[in-house]
Scaffold this active site. Structure first.
Site, short mmCIF file in Angstrom:
data_model
loop_
_atom_site.label_atom_id
_atom_site.label_comp_id
_atom_site.label_asym_id
_atom_site.label_seq_id
_atom_site.Cartn_x
_atom_site.Cartn_y
_atom_site.Cartn_z
N GLU A 185 0.82 -1.21 0.00
CA GLU A 185 0.00 0.00 0.00
C GLU A 185 0.86 1.26 0.00
O GLU A 185 0.54 2.23 -0.70
CB GLU A 185 -0.95 -0.01 1.20
CG GLU A 185 -2.07 -1.02 1.07
CD GLU A 185 -2.98 -1.03 2.28
OE1 GLU A 185 -2.69 -0.32 3.27
OE2 GLU A 185 -4.01 -1.75 2.25
N HIS A 219 -10.37 1.36 -0.07
CA HIS A 219 -10.90 0.51 1.01
C HIS A 219 -12.42 0.39 0.98
O HIS A 219 -13.00 -0.32 1.81
CB HIS A 219 -10.47 1.08 2.38
CG HIS A 219 -9.01 0.94 2.65
ND1 HIS A 219 -8.06 1.76 2.10
CD2 HIS A 219 -8.32 0.06 3.43
CE1 HIS A 219 -6.86 1.40 2.51
NE2 HIS A 219 -6.98 0.38 3.32
#
Length: 336
Positions: A185, A219
């Site tokens: 990430e 997300h």
């Protein structure tokens, strides 16, 4: 040092296109293979209490199943490698042919520096590398004090390698949450994203406060998982919406923090270690800590306050690199 130029290297529209590719390839990779996709059996009895997850059916695949985690870690790693390759290709494409003839490897080192894979910020002084990594623990001074009261910090009575450290890095959930997840990430949503926007001449304000929104949006797909795990009811939908909105806000705020660290230092290490540290610590739980130690209420309050004040104080003083590509010192000309 990277190859630098006095003007932006690519149009802002190109940076937007690359950012979209980074985001959608990362999230999309989690659904390409059957083994990585979640599976929820329709028609199973909804046996969840409102606000609680239901019992998992044996034929379903949930997010924390080891085989799902393994498949998703592989997918995210491949996607991350593609994003890094895209940045290398972009840097190679804007490098003048005259420079390539003189220094064929120049685009490689330039791309690595733009991705924050450098130790140049130290300049012979290890503190320049260490101090930026301590800014996030400073913010957590209150929770760390509470952990000290609980005797769960390293080398304290209730801490052990087998019970406290090993599960973080030897289980599939731990490897996802504390190793591969933060690493991929931060490479994609911090290093790659900020590299292309810097090459496009985006302002530091936009890079700090707009690029992390992609990290937050990445997300949102968790909402479908939450809705199914909590019983596919109206109550489950509310839980999914509220949880996802909170996660969007939290990941965006965290993204602001990590983007600032990356730009100030020019290094991937501080935001990466901050990501791992925050995942280990979780959200601060002031109310819980006060209930656990009512006689230490004032000291806990003071520790939380000192953490906030210390964070504000150290955020600028501990992060400025001597010659950051992304955040030049006052009086220095911006480079791209």
């Amino acid at each position: 040092m990277p190859l630098v130029f006095p003007t932006p290297l690519i149009p802002l529209s190109t940076a937007h296109a690359y950012a979209a590719f980074f985001t959608f390839s990362y999230v999309g990779s989690l659904y390409l293979s059957k083994s990585a996709r979640l599976s929820f059996k329709h028609g199973v009895t909804v046996n969840a209490r409102p606000g609680e997850p239901r019992v998992k059916d044996s034929e379903e695949r949930w997010r924390n199943d080891p085989e799902v985690i393994r498949a998703r870690l592989l997918a995210a790693s491949v996607s991350t490698a593609l994003s890094v390759a895209a940045v290398f290709w972009l840097v190679r494409s804007v490098t003048p042919e005259s420079e390539l003839r003189k220094h064929p490897s120049a685009p490689v080192w330039s791309a690595l520096a733009r991705l924050g894979v450098t130790l140049d910020i130290a300049h012979g002084n290890p503190l320049r590398l260490v101090l930026p990594c301590l800014v996030t623990p400073m913010l957590y001074f209150g929770p760390l004090y509470a952990s000290w009261l609980c005797e769960t910090l390293p080398l304290q009575r209730r801490w052990s390698v087998q019970g406290s450290l090993s599960p973080l890095f030897t289980t599939w959930i731990g490897i996802r949450n504390y190793v591969v997840g933060p690493l991929t990430e931060e490479i994609v949503f911090r290093a790659c994203m900020l590299a292309v926007y810097h090459m496009a001449g985006a302002s530091r304000t936009k890079m700090i406060f707009l690029t992390p929104l992609a990290f937050g949006v990445a997300h949102l797909h968790h909402a479908w998982d939450i809705y199914n795990r909590y019983g596919r009811t109206a109550s489950a939908a509310r839980v999914a919406i509220l949880t996802t909105l909170f996660q969007l806000a939290y990941t965006s705020l965290f993204g602001f923090h990590c983007a600032y660290l990356f730009l100030r230092t020019g290094s991937l290490l501080p935001p990466l270690l901050s990501h791992v540290f925050c995942n280990i610590m979780g959200l601060p739980q002031y109310s819980l800590h006060v209930r656990m130690f009512p006689k230490r209420r004032r000291l806990i309050q003071l520790a939380y306050l000192l953490g906030i004040v210390g964070y504000v104080y150290t955020m600028r003083r501990w992060t400025q690199a001597e010659d950051s590509l992304f955040w030049p010192a006052p009086g220095r000309v911006a480079r791209y």
